[in-house]
Design an enzyme around this catalytic site. Structure first.
Site, PDB file in Angstrom:
ATOM      1  N   ARG A  49      20.407  41.988  62.844  1.00 53.37           N
ATOM      2  CA  ARG A  49      19.733  41.293  62.205  1.00 53.37           C
ATOM      3  C   ARG A  49      18.727  41.369  63.217  1.00 53.37           C
ATOM      4  NH1 ARG A  49      19.646  35.611  58.947  1.00 53.37           N
ATOM      5  NH2 ARG A  49      20.744  35.240  60.672  1.00 53.37           N
ATOM      6  N   LYS A  96      18.546  33.933  52.107  1.00 57.33           N
ATOM      7  CA  LYS A  96      17.966  32.863  51.924  1.00 57.33           C
ATOM      8  C   LYS A  96      16.834  32.262  52.530  1.00 57.33           C
ATOM      9  CE  LYS A  96      21.042  29.458  54.021  1.00 57.33           C
ATOM     10  NZ  LYS A  96      22.072  30.536  54.433  1.00 57.33           N
ATOM     11  N   ARG A 100      18.898  36.709  67.065  1.00 57.71           N
ATOM     12  CA  ARG A 100      19.047  35.879  67.777  1.00 57.71           C
ATOM     13  C   ARG A 100      19.901  35.050  68.091  1.00 57.71           C
ATOM     14  NH1 ARG A 100      18.848  32.574  61.645  1.00 57.71           N
ATOM     15  NH2 ARG A 100      20.475  31.720  61.992  1.00 57.71           N
ATOM     16  N   ARG A 106      23.763  21.074  54.189  1.00 58.90           N
ATOM     17  CA  ARG A 106      24.821  21.613  54.264  1.00 58.90           C
ATOM     18  C   ARG A 106      26.312  21.137  54.070  1.00 58.90           C
ATOM     19  NH1 ARG A 106      21.757  25.658  57.418  1.00 58.90           N
ATOM     20  NH2 ARG A 106      23.005  27.657  58.174  1.00 58.90           N
ATOM     21  N   ARG A 153      29.970  30.235  62.088  1.00 62.33           N
ATOM     22  CA  ARG A 153      29.909  30.179  60.960  1.00 62.33           C
ATOM     23  C   ARG A 153      30.211  30.449  59.739  1.00 62.33           C
ATOM     24  NH1 ARG A 153      24.736  34.106  62.747  1.00 62.33           N
ATOM     25  NH2 ARG A 153      23.420  32.332  61.602  1.00 62.33           N
TER      26      ARG A 153
HETATM   27  P1  AMP Z   1      20.304  28.942  59.970  1.00 57.51           P
HETATM   28  O1  AMP Z   1      18.479  29.091  60.044  1.00 57.51           O
HETATM   29  O2  AMP Z   1      20.017  28.263  58.205  1.00 57.51           O
HETATM   30  O3  AMP Z   1      21.631  29.966  59.687  1.00 57.51           O
HETATM   31  O4  AMP Z   1      20.634  27.919  60.945  1.00 57.51           O
HETATM   32  C1  AMP Z   1      21.208  27.942  61.944  1.00 57.51           C
HETATM   33  C2  AMP Z   1      22.135  27.073  62.904  1.00 57.51           C
HETATM   34  O5  AMP Z   1      20.995  25.751  62.598  1.00 57.51           O
HETATM   35  C3  AMP Z   1      23.131  26.220  61.605  1.00 57.51           C
HETATM   36  O6  AMP Z   1      24.020  27.415  61.953  1.00 57.51           O
HETATM   37  C4  AMP Z   1      23.645  25.164  62.472  1.00 57.51           C
HETATM   38  O7  AMP Z   1      24.111  25.840  63.261  1.00 57.51           O
HETATM   39  C5  AMP Z   1      22.287  24.753  62.358  1.00 57.51           C
HETATM   40  N1  AMP Z   1      21.642  24.293  60.875  1.00 57.51           N
HETATM   41  C6  AMP Z   1      20.886  24.662  60.507  1.00 57.51           C
HETATM   42  N2  AMP Z   1      20.729  23.575  59.436  1.00 57.51           N
HETATM   43  C7  AMP Z   1      21.787  22.877  59.437  1.00 57.51           C
HETATM   44  C8  AMP Z   1      21.978  21.402  58.101  1.00 57.51           C
HETATM   45  N3  AMP Z   1      21.546  21.401  57.003  1.00 57.51           N
HETATM   46  N4  AMP Z   1      22.561  20.343  58.851  1.00 57.51           N
HETATM   47  C9  AMP Z   1      23.689  21.419  59.944  1.00 57.51           C
HETATM   48  N5  AMP Z   1      22.763  22.423  60.877  1.00 57.51           N
HETATM   49  C10 AMP Z   1      22.154  23.058  60.753  1.00 57.51           C
END
Ligand code: AMP
Length: 214
Positions: A127, A13, A160, A88, A171
């Protein structure tokens, strides 16, 4: 153009959003990046969010919705945006609909990035992100020119905290349980375009463009 990119963690994404920013001259809004910025700045919201992120759980809707309501009101969103990692959950999708209705706006497309779980695990465990500029690499598919260093700014690359095997698995479970229903929510509104995202970055990019410009 108002776009949503939905896909599993590591589904590409963020990478694809970076191309779409240039193509449509609209901002990428990544809730994950916004949360990590809060963690780096040691805000109270960042501290609260970190507990959930490190264990592979979603951050509570109340925190996300408050943050996004403010962000979507900013001036650079007037001509549209790419939502990367939001919504989400169903309550997040419903709140977005409510906010859009309030300003008489609509979503144009919801891009669903379809990637099998086994490929996600390979992608995420390889990554690496730059500490300086945030550029993302993959040690197998898109390695940096010099091991451990960013091509753009020569800063160190890091793994990360939530890209370890146990958290990746968690996740993915959360994605299947809580985010997959959001895809159905938008397919019922006939907004979804499903993109086979197993291929190369360029193949996926051209498939997305074909789908949203035709
Ligand atoms: P990402 O960088 O999009 O993979 O997000 C990393 C982490 O941030 C996720 O595993 C969630 O813990 C949190 N997170 C990001 N976006 C959301 C969202 N829209 N709703 C809830 N948690 C989020």
């Amino acid at each position: 153009m108002r776009l949503i990119l939905i896909g599993p963690p590591g589904g590409g994404k963020g990478t694809q959003s970076k191309y779409l920013i240039d193509q449509f001259a609209i901002p990428q809004i990544s809730t994950g990046d916004m949360l990590r910025e809060n963690i780096n700045n040691n805000t109270s919201m960042g501290k609260e969010a970190q507990k959930f992120m490190n264990s592979g759980q979603l951050v509570p809707d109340s925190i996300i919705l408050d943050m996004m309501q403010k962000r979507l009101n900013e001036q650079d969103c007037n001509n549209g945006y790419i939502l990367d990692g939001f919504p989400r959950t169903i309550p997040q999708a419903e709140k977005l609909d409510y906010l859009l209705k309030g300003v008489n706006q609509q979503l144009d497309h919801v891009i669903v990035m379809d990637v099998p779980d086994n490929l996600i695990i390979t992608r995420l465990s390889n990554r690496r992100s730059c500490k300086g500029c945030g550029q993302v690499y993959n040690l197998i598919f898109e390695p940096p020119e010099n091991a451990g260093k960013c091509n753009n700014c020569n800063e160190e690359l890091y793994l990360r905290e939530d890209d370890n095997p146990a958290t990746i698995q968690q996740r993915l479970t959360v994605y299947h349980q809580q985010t997959k229903p959001v895809i159905k929510y938008y397919s019922d509104q006939r907004l979804t375009k499903v993109i086979d995202s197993k291929g190369t970055i360029d193949e996926i990019r051209s498939d997305i463009l074909k789908n949203i410009t035709s």
